[in-house]
Design a protein around this motif. Structure first.
Motif, PDB file in Angstrom:
ATOM      1  N   ALA A 476      44.525 -62.964  45.460  1.00 40.80           N
ATOM      2  CA  ALA A 476      45.655 -62.245  44.705  1.00 40.80           C
ATOM      3  C   ALA A 476      46.740 -61.391  45.513  1.00 40.80           C
ATOM      4  N   ILE A 479      49.240 -64.304  46.345  1.00 44.49           N
ATOM      5  CA  ILE A 479      49.961 -64.800  45.204  1.00 44.49           C
ATOM      6  C   ILE A 479      51.077 -63.815  44.882  1.00 44.49           C
ATOM      7  N   THR A 480      50.563 -62.536  45.185  1.00 46.32           N
ATOM      8  CA  THR A 480      51.511 -61.440  44.953  1.00 46.32           C
ATOM      9  C   THR A 480      52.885 -61.577  45.918  1.00 46.32           C
ATOM     10  N   LYS A 483      55.107 -64.132  45.056  1.00 44.87           N
ATOM     11  CA  LYS A 483      55.603 -63.957  43.771  1.00 44.87           C
ATOM     12  C   LYS A 483      55.553 -65.439  43.180  1.00 44.87           C
ATOM     13  N   LEU A 485      53.566 -65.961  40.536  1.00 47.77           N
ATOM     14  CA  LEU A 485      52.260 -65.789  39.460  1.00 47.77           C
ATOM     15  C   LEU A 485      52.774 -66.723  38.432  1.00 47.77           C
ATOM     16  N   ASP A 486      53.792 -67.566  38.183  1.00 46.78           N
ATOM     17  CA  ASP A 486      53.926 -68.413  37.020  1.00 46.78           C
ATOM     18  C   ASP A 486      53.399 -69.653  37.271  1.00 46.78           C
ATOM     19  N   LEU A 515      45.175 -59.456  37.992  1.00 50.59           N
ATOM     20  CA  LEU A 515      46.364 -60.287  37.393  1.00 50.59           C
ATOM     21  C   LEU A 515      46.884 -60.514  35.853  1.00 50.59           C
ATOM     22  N   MET A 518      48.413 -63.411  33.637  1.00 45.53           N
ATOM     23  CA  MET A 518      49.274 -64.203  34.449  1.00 45.53           C
ATOM     24  C   MET A 518      47.946 -65.088  35.432  1.00 45.53           C
ATOM     25  N   ALA A 519      46.911 -64.433  35.530  1.00 44.38           N
ATOM     26  CA  ALA A 519      45.742 -65.261  36.224  1.00 44.38           C
ATOM     27  C   ALA A 519      45.483 -66.717  35.509  1.00 44.38           C
ATOM     28  N   ASN A 521      47.731 -68.824  35.202  1.00 49.45           N
ATOM     29  CA  ASN A 521      48.611 -69.680  35.802  1.00 49.45           C
ATOM     30  C   ASN A 521      48.086 -69.880  37.367  1.00 49.45           C
ATOM     31  N   ILE A 522      46.984 -69.537  37.843  1.00 47.64           N
ATOM     32  CA  ILE A 522      46.449 -69.725  39.054  1.00 47.64           C
ATOM     33  C   ILE A 522      45.510 -70.554  39.024  1.00 47.64           C
TER      34      ILE A 522
END
Length: 544
Positions: A476, A479-480, A483, A485-486, A515, A518-519, A521-522
């Protein structure tokens, strides 16, 4: 009024029957009352858990059960996973059971508290890790090394040709011939070799001579003359400071390696010298970290792959960073927009944030590299079983396990392999017969009770869940920082992620906590043999 002779036995029979019926009725009423009382206590505990605002640590659900409800109330294995992951909807669906060992005064309730990592703690870790990543990108000498890999291109998926690759990931060394077939398709031939403890702690020259011998034997086995001129990609899964795609000096050993004569030395040069000494006409043209290789290999099939992670014997991650956000890189930035960065996240060791226990500290002190690679020692396959062993030794010493009887194997460092944890967590038999077999056959621990085996399984679950949640927090953080998260695919290689039961799902649960929506999208995807194929691809990209 006088009673007849016949009436007397009838009266006594009625009296006796009435007493029996009354007693039976009272027993039934008492049993029902106790049952309702137990259900009420369990409901009270559940309500207390769900009323998170009453808890000092809102997400510490297990601690909440012990604090606000029946002290002996505990979650079933599936329910416990939901509680530890903080998944309240899942928790509401779980039933409650009352294993007696959780109610015991002593070590076990403390273990619950120490190894349960709350969402709040994970969020703090994510924020701190992002800041440490930025520091490492700005300059050297920080907690996270953030090493530029010099890999500035990802595959398009249409690359073709055959390339030789080496992969030193930890206990295994692989020699691979990778055929790139385009459209993301590959074929691979390989040989795998165990790196002995003697080689791990001997001289660097002996280690690299071993590599050269393995290469020559493999090429002969597939009908290729070792004297034929050929280039290769070298996956070297240790912290290396690179100053070019084909040069890099070892910064420190980990994963149990401590070879002399390698620290501060160019490992590509050591390999080239060993191959030349063995009579081969082969040159290493690309030095690759295993996480970088995993990322590049998976990107050959999935263009949305921006993160590569290893969760195996050791752990690390690499990701695609904007070149503008790597201030410390002094190379030519012309026509370069991105570069893959090797985070070396295993070195993350913020004492005030990581949930470090006395068992972690004992393991660290006894390791080959004390006070280093702390996160790695909490989540990677080399160390998870050893953490469990330290806990079991503690429980035996307090008499809470195996009647306080030790065995020599249980007291032997690293005798409890992480693979045993996987086997135990998969054991869902009523008597935990597979757990019994592990304890008897592997550790010489005999005559265990079912309660002993439940304790051992519970300890494995606590250590395994913590590892998965800390791994998710590290993902996380990347990913943060990116940027992304999409949409982002995280390619994960390694035996812990692939073989440890529930590890992937526990990571996904923790990502949802961190997240939110938004998670979704991961995407976490298994990437098998990624590091070897990645080295071949990088050699191909470099040649191109």
């Amino acid at each position: 009024m006088p009673t007849s002779t016949l009436d007397t036995p009838l009266f006594l029979f009625g009296l006796t029957t009435g007493v029996a019926l009354a007693a039976a009725s009272q027993f039934f009423i008492n049993s029902l009352t106790r049952s309702q009382s137990q259900r009420s206590l369990a409901a009270t505990a559940a309500a207390a858990l769900l009323a998170q605002q009453q808890l000092e640590e809102p997400e510490d659900l297990v601690a909440g059960a012990l604090k606000h409800g029946n002290p002996s109330t505990h979650l079933t294995p599936s329910g416990r996973d939901a509680a530890l992951s903080g998944s309240l909807p899942a928790l509401r669906r779980q039933s409650w059971s009352v294993p007696s060992f959780v109610a015991a005064d002593g070590t076990l309730p403390r273990l619950e508290m120490e190894f349960t990592v709350s969402s709040k703690k994970l969020q703090t870790m994510v924020r701190h890790m992002v800041n440490e990543m930025r520091k490492g990108l700005e300059s050297d000498g920080h907690m996270l090394k953030m090493i530029p890999s010099y890999v500035v291109a990802r595959p398009a998926g249409d690359e073709t040709g055959s390339y030789l690759a080496l992969d030193l990931g930890g206990s295994n060394f692989r020699v691979c011939m990778v055929e790139l077939r385009g459209q993301g398709q590959t074929a691979i031939r390989q040989s795998k070799h165990m790196v002995s403890d003697e080689l791990k702690t001997g001289s660097g020259e002996a280690l690299f001579d071993f590599f050269a011998t393995c290469i020559a034997d493999f090429l002969k086995s597939i009908g290729i003359d070792p004297k034929e001129k050929r280039a290769l990609g070298f996956t070297f899964s240790f912290p290396v400071e690179q100053n070019a795609i084909d040069h890099g000096t070892l910064m420190q050993w980990n994963k149990g390696f401590a070879c002399s004569g390698v620290l501060g030395v160019d490992v590509v040069n050591l390999l080239n010298k060993a191959m030349k000494k063995a009579g081969m006409n082969i040159t290493a043209t690309a030095l690759v970290n295993d996480t970088v290789g995993t990322l590049v290999s998976h990107a050959y099939r999935d263009p949305q792959t921006f993160v590569g992670v290893i969760l195996g014997t050791g752990t690390n991650a690499a990701y695609v960073e904007r070149i503008a956000d790597i201030p410390k890189w002094t190379g030519d930035r012309k026509n370069i927009t991105d570069m893959v960065v090797n985070t070396e996240w295993g070195a993350y060791d913020e004492q005030s944030i990581l949930p470090i226990t006395s068992y972690d500290q004992a393991l660290d002190r006894a390791s080959n590299n004390p006070r280093k690679q702390i996160l790695e020692k909490m989540i990677s396959g080399m160390y998870l079983g050893e953490i469990v062993r330290y806990i079991l030794v503690d429980l035996v010493s307090t008499g809470e396990l195996c009647r306080g009887i030790f065995t020599p194997k249980l007291q032997t460092p690293y005798a409890f392999d992480t693979a045993y944890m996987s086997r135990i967590e998969r054991d869902h038999s009523l008597e935990l017969s597979d757990t019994k077999a592990v304890l008897e056959n592997m550790l010489d621990v005999h005559n265990t009770t079912v309660q002993d085996r439940r304790i051992v399984k519970h300890v494995c679950e606590l250590v395994g869940i913590r590892a998965a949640r800390l791994s998710a927090a590290a993902v996380a953080a990347i990913i943060t920082k990116m940027k992304r998260l999409d949409a982002c695919t995280v390619a994960i290689d390694g035996s812990v992620y692939e073989h440890y039961p529930h590890f992937a799902n526990r990571m996904r649960d923790a990502l949802r906590e961190l997240l939110g929506i938004m998670a979704e999208n991961i995407v976490l995807e298994q990437a098998r043999d990624g590091s070897g194929q990645g080295a071949a691809l990088i050699a191909a990209l470099h040649a191109k």
